[in-house]
Write an enzyme that holds these catalytic residues in place. Structure first.
Site, PDB file in Angstrom:
ATOM      1  N   GLY A 256      34.187 -69.198  20.153  1.00  0.00           N
ATOM      2  CA  GLY A 256      34.495 -67.851  19.684  1.00  0.00           C
ATOM      3  C   GLY A 256      35.463 -67.801  18.514  1.00  0.00           C
ATOM      4  O   GLY A 256      35.722 -66.713  17.972  1.00  0.00           O
ATOM      5  N   ALA A 257      35.998 -68.940  18.074  1.00  0.00           N
ATOM      6  CA  ALA A 257      36.966 -68.925  16.960  1.00  0.00           C
ATOM      7  C   ALA A 257      36.327 -68.343  15.695  1.00  0.00           C
ATOM      8  O   ALA A 257      36.931 -67.534  14.993  1.00  0.00           O
ATOM      9  CB  ALA A 257      37.496 -70.329  16.684  1.00  0.00           C
ATOM     10  N   GLY A 258      35.092 -68.748  15.433  1.00  0.00           N
ATOM     11  CA  GLY A 258      34.391 -68.257  14.252  1.00  0.00           C
ATOM     12  C   GLY A 258      34.130 -66.759  14.348  1.00  0.00           C
ATOM     13  O   GLY A 258      34.261 -66.034  13.356  1.00  0.00           O
ATOM     14  N   ASP A 259      33.760 -66.287  15.511  1.00  0.00           N
ATOM     15  CA  ASP A 259      33.469 -64.861  15.705  1.00  0.00           C
ATOM     16  C   ASP A 259      34.746 -64.037  15.564  1.00  0.00           C
ATOM     17  O   ASP A 259      34.744 -62.939  14.998  1.00  0.00           O
ATOM     18  CB  ASP A 259      32.856 -64.624  17.097  1.00  0.00           C
ATOM     19  CG  ASP A 259      31.626 -65.490  17.317  1.00  0.00           C
ATOM     20  OD1 ASP A 259      30.939 -65.808  16.317  1.00  0.00           O
ATOM     21  OD2 ASP A 259      31.357 -65.862  18.478  1.00  0.00           O
TER      22      ASP A 259
END
Ligand code: ATP
Length: 320
Positions: A256-259
């Site tokens: 979820g880091a990218g999101d």
């Protein structure tokens, strides 16, 4: 603030209760709601922005559970459809020894793949200031046509189009097919975010440098971002390019880091599209997005790890 509409899949990841084991060896799994476009929608509301999710879920317990999570986080749900026949998508996720995640999907077909163009809530899509999407919704019909139509409707209504391909190779018939389809909508986007891994995949070169990133430039693009995990991100515009360092954190799960990064950046851009043309303000926004991504790695799972604006600002202050 302006509405960010995120289009695509929402599903449940089943994550082993102990890490570093194969799916067969896992003693049990916990449910982790996810799907990149849904994560982005929640990242936005956590930061105090306004978002809606557009997609299809199964008319089953899991589908209603996911819709409930979106509502609980304040994401507008008028764009959600429920399919009477197909199940909500599931994915079993393992963390490989090298830290990369591996997915095993149950989509045969799943409800998200069955969204039809005529089921789209056009009024909601027309009210978007930013329309965000990935590439998983391009893989099969009828969802592919729904995706293309939603993009067109949003663009015609004046929305900024934001694209994070989020490559999931096992879902595509072949790697060539994935590359071709991901690129088929490339030139429609105003803003594109890819990871270093996606840069390699899309260019077919193992070089992660400015020349390879710029080979993906298209004439209508306003901003290209390449995220580099703990190395931060690089940005490219028509007039300038550069690097923004990551924040140092104790990362336990990068899911979820990218999101989170995308959600944070869209929150900054939605009410101020011109920020993209001003390098110092863009760098500030990217620092905020990096901090948001960094915090997301410090807790397990994607959605429970998405920070509030206060948490992001306090990491930014503490690191100065
Ligand atoms: P995802 O795992 O969601 O697919 P991604 O590969 O799209 O993520 P990343 O590059 O992993 O995106 O992360 C996005 C941003 O989050 C990075 O640009 C960085 O700012 C921040 N980030 C990610 N991992 C770390 C880390 N280990 N330490 C600090 N910041 C991180």
């Amino acid at each position: 603030s302006g509405l960010i509409v995120s289009f695509g899949e929402m599903l449940i990841d089943f994550v082993p209760t102990v890490s570093g084991v194969s799916l067969a060896e896992a003693p049990g799994f916990v449910k982790a709601p996810g799907g990149a476009p849904a994560n982005v929608a929640i990242a936005v509301t956590r930061l105090g922005g306004k978002s809606a999710f557009v997609g299809k879920l199964g008319d089953d317990e899991f589908g209603h559970m996911l819709a409930g999570i979106l509502k609980q986080y304040g994401v507008k749900a008028e764009g959600i459809n429920f399919d009477q026949g197909a199940r909500t998508a599931l994915a079993f996720v393992t963390l490989r020894a090298d830290g990369e995640r591996e997915f095993m999907f149950y989509r045969n077909p799943s409800a998200d793949m069955l969204l039809k163009p005529e089921e789209l809530n056009l009024e909601l899509i027309r009210s978007a200031k930013v329309f965000h999407y990935g590439s998983i919704s391009l893989i099969v019909e009828p969802c592919r046509s729904a995706h293309l139509k939603a993009m067109q409707v949003a663009r015609d209504a004046g929305a900024l189009l934001s694209y994070d391909p989020n490559l999931r190779l096992p879902l595509w018939p072949s790697a060539e097919d994935a590359r071709e389809q991901i690129m088929s909508i490339w030139e429609k986007a105003d803003l594109i975010k890819i990871s270093d891994v996606e840069l390699e995949f899309l260019t077919g070169s193992d070089k992660i440098d400015d020349a390879s990133a710029m080979s993906l430039w298209h004439p209508n693009l306003k901003l290209l971002l390449v995220t580099l995990g703990e190395k931060g991100c690089r940005y490219y515009t028509k007039n300038f390019c550069g690097h923004v360092e990551a924040y140092h954190v104790n990362a336990v799960d990068t899911t979820g880091a990218g999101d989170s990064f995308v959600g944070a950046l869209l929150c900054k851009i939605v009410d101020d599209h011109s920020l993209i043309e001003d390098e110092s303000r863009l760098r500030e926004a990217l620092k905020f997005a990096n901090a948001c991504g960094a915090i997301t790695t410090t807790k397990k799972g994607a959605i429970p790890a998405l920070p509030t604006a206060d948490e992001v600002l306090s990491l930014m202050k503490g690191s100065k």
